[in-house]
Design a protein around this motif. Structure first.
Motif, PDB file in Angstrom:
ATOM      1  N   HIS A 194      19.031  25.364  64.722  1.00 36.27           N
ATOM      2  CA  HIS A 194      17.747  26.273  63.936  1.00 36.27           C
ATOM      3  C   HIS A 194      18.285  27.637  64.107  1.00 36.27           C
ATOM      4  O   HIS A 194      17.825  28.455  63.019  1.00 36.27           O
ATOM      5  N   THR A 195      18.736  28.054  65.182  1.00 38.45           N
ATOM      6  CA  THR A 195      19.224  29.653  65.277  1.00 38.45           C
ATOM      7  C   THR A 195      20.305  29.727  64.245  1.00 38.45           C
ATOM      8  O   THR A 195      20.059  30.956  63.563  1.00 38.45           O
ATOM      9  N   LYS A 196      21.163  29.017  63.979  1.00 35.49           N
ATOM     10  CA  LYS A 196      22.265  29.124  63.025  1.00 35.49           C
ATOM     11  C   LYS A 196      21.623  29.270  61.633  1.00 35.49           C
ATOM     12  O   LYS A 196      21.961  29.978  60.602  1.00 35.49           O
ATOM     13  N   ARG A 197      20.661  28.376  61.365  1.00 36.29           N
ATOM     14  CA  ARG A 197      19.857  28.570  59.946  1.00 36.29           C
ATOM     15  C   ARG A 197      19.206  29.751  59.668  1.00 36.29           C
ATOM     16  O   ARG A 197      19.231  30.363  58.726  1.00 36.29           O
ATOM     17  N   ARG A 198      18.511  30.273  60.849  1.00 36.32           N
ATOM     18  CA  ARG A 198      17.869  31.472  60.601  1.00 36.32           C
ATOM     19  C   ARG A 198      18.735  32.590  60.622  1.00 36.32           C
ATOM     20  O   ARG A 198      18.444  33.649  59.718  1.00 36.32           O
TER      21      ARG A 198
END
Length: 333
Positions: A194-198
């Motif tokens: 999720h962090t990468k997508r953000r």
């Protein structure tokens, strides 16, 4: 200046009207540009532990030599009795460093995510060609519009060329940013974190914001608000450089996340990165030189545990992430 020219013109060395509101607006824009540049220099010098490399110097010089001199030149031109040739020379040198410097910053950042040397070479050629096609004619017309016995033809030519060069440089930066966004999205899609997508959304948003700022400048130029456009340009380019620095932080965040998760495995050991021939294999990290941003991985190391077998070779995606990981180490160590 001809009385038929727009009051906001200022192309020929002075403002047609000395309204207090206009003066205040221009001084505020110039002051913001200098503030942003000062802050950027402090951030860059305090963040980069190794003061070298194309990205570092372009980021620094595009701010100091670029935005700083560009804003100073227009301050001299509009608000002092300085010799017109001197003020135009100062702002022109700053303009070269600011605009082309910004493109070179984008180009150097592109190395982090793109390993195709053919594309990188074509991007560099585009930057060099546009320098001569867009900077040089505009510079000649700028001097011609500001000499003592100027001709109206120079002013008319400058009005046309200014629109052409701004459109050309906007397209150039849009192409480089589009390549960067495309490759970064491919890279960050490798994981479902999720962090990468953000971070991916943030990077795309930053590049879109920079493109919108370029469109604002274009709109002011085509509306013939010259004095507002050229002083606001310094503000926008200083903000764009600070956003570039924010992009760097986002890339480092990606690397930190992979360090903590260990998802990339042994193929991302820094020992496998290609170092220069004068560096002994297995040397401590803090003695390693800064490598090129893209090249093939070394496959034969002296120590058995660091020797890579054929099946351990990195594919293109892993190579990109390794490049970013070493870039993070270069910035922080």
């Amino acid at each position: 200046m001809s009385s038929t020219q727009d009051p906001l013109d200022g192309i020929s060395g002075e403002l047609a009207h000395d309204g207090d509101v206009m003066k205040i607006v221009l001084i505020v824009f110039i002051s913001i540009s200098w503030y942003n540049v000062t802050e950027l220099v402090v951030l860059v010098l305090s963040t980069f532990r190794r003061w070298r490399g194309l990205y570092f110097w372009c980021l620094l010089l595009s701010g100091c030599l670029g935005v700083g001199l560009y804003s100073l030149g227009f301050m001299l031109k509009f608000f002092t009795q300085a010799n017109s040739t001197f003020s135009v020379t100062v702002l022109t040198v700053g303009w070269w460093a600011m605009v082309t410097g910004q493109s070179v910053v984008l180009y150097s950042r592109l190395h982090l995510v793109l390993r195709d040397e053919g594309i990188l070479r074509r991007v560099l050629i585009m930057i060099i060609v546009d320098f001569f096609l867009l900077h040089v004619p505009t510079t000649i017309l700028t001097y011609g519009s500001n000499v003592k016995n100027r001709s109206g033809l120079f002013v008319e030519g400058y009005n046309i060329m200014e629109k052409i060069q701004m459109t050309g440089f906007t397209i150039q930066e849009a192409i480089i940013s589009a390549l960067y966004v495309s490759e970064t999205v491919k890279l960050l899609r490798l994981g479902s974190d999720h962090t990468k997508r953000r971070i991916m959304y943030q990077l795309v948003g930053i590049n879109v914001a920079m493109f919108v700022m370029d469109l604002v400048l274009l709109g002011l130029e085509y509306a013939s608000y010259y004095a507002v456009q050229i002083t606001l340009k310094g503000v926008i380019y200083s903000v764009k450089l600070k956003l570039e620095f924010a992009v760097l932080g986002r890339l480092v965040d990606v690397v930190h996340g992979d360090r903590q998760s260990g998802a990339l495995g042994n193929s991302l050991r820094l020992a496998s990165f290609p170092y220069s021939s004068d560096q002994a294999p297995g040397a401590p990290l803090n003695t390693l030189p800064v490598p090129t941003f893209y090249s093939a991985p070394v496959t034969d190391m002296d120590t058995p545990d660091s020797r890579l077998n054929h099946e351990d070779q990195m594919d293109e995606s892993d190579g990109k992430m390794l490049t970013m990981r070493h870039f993070s180490t270069w910035v922080e160590d």
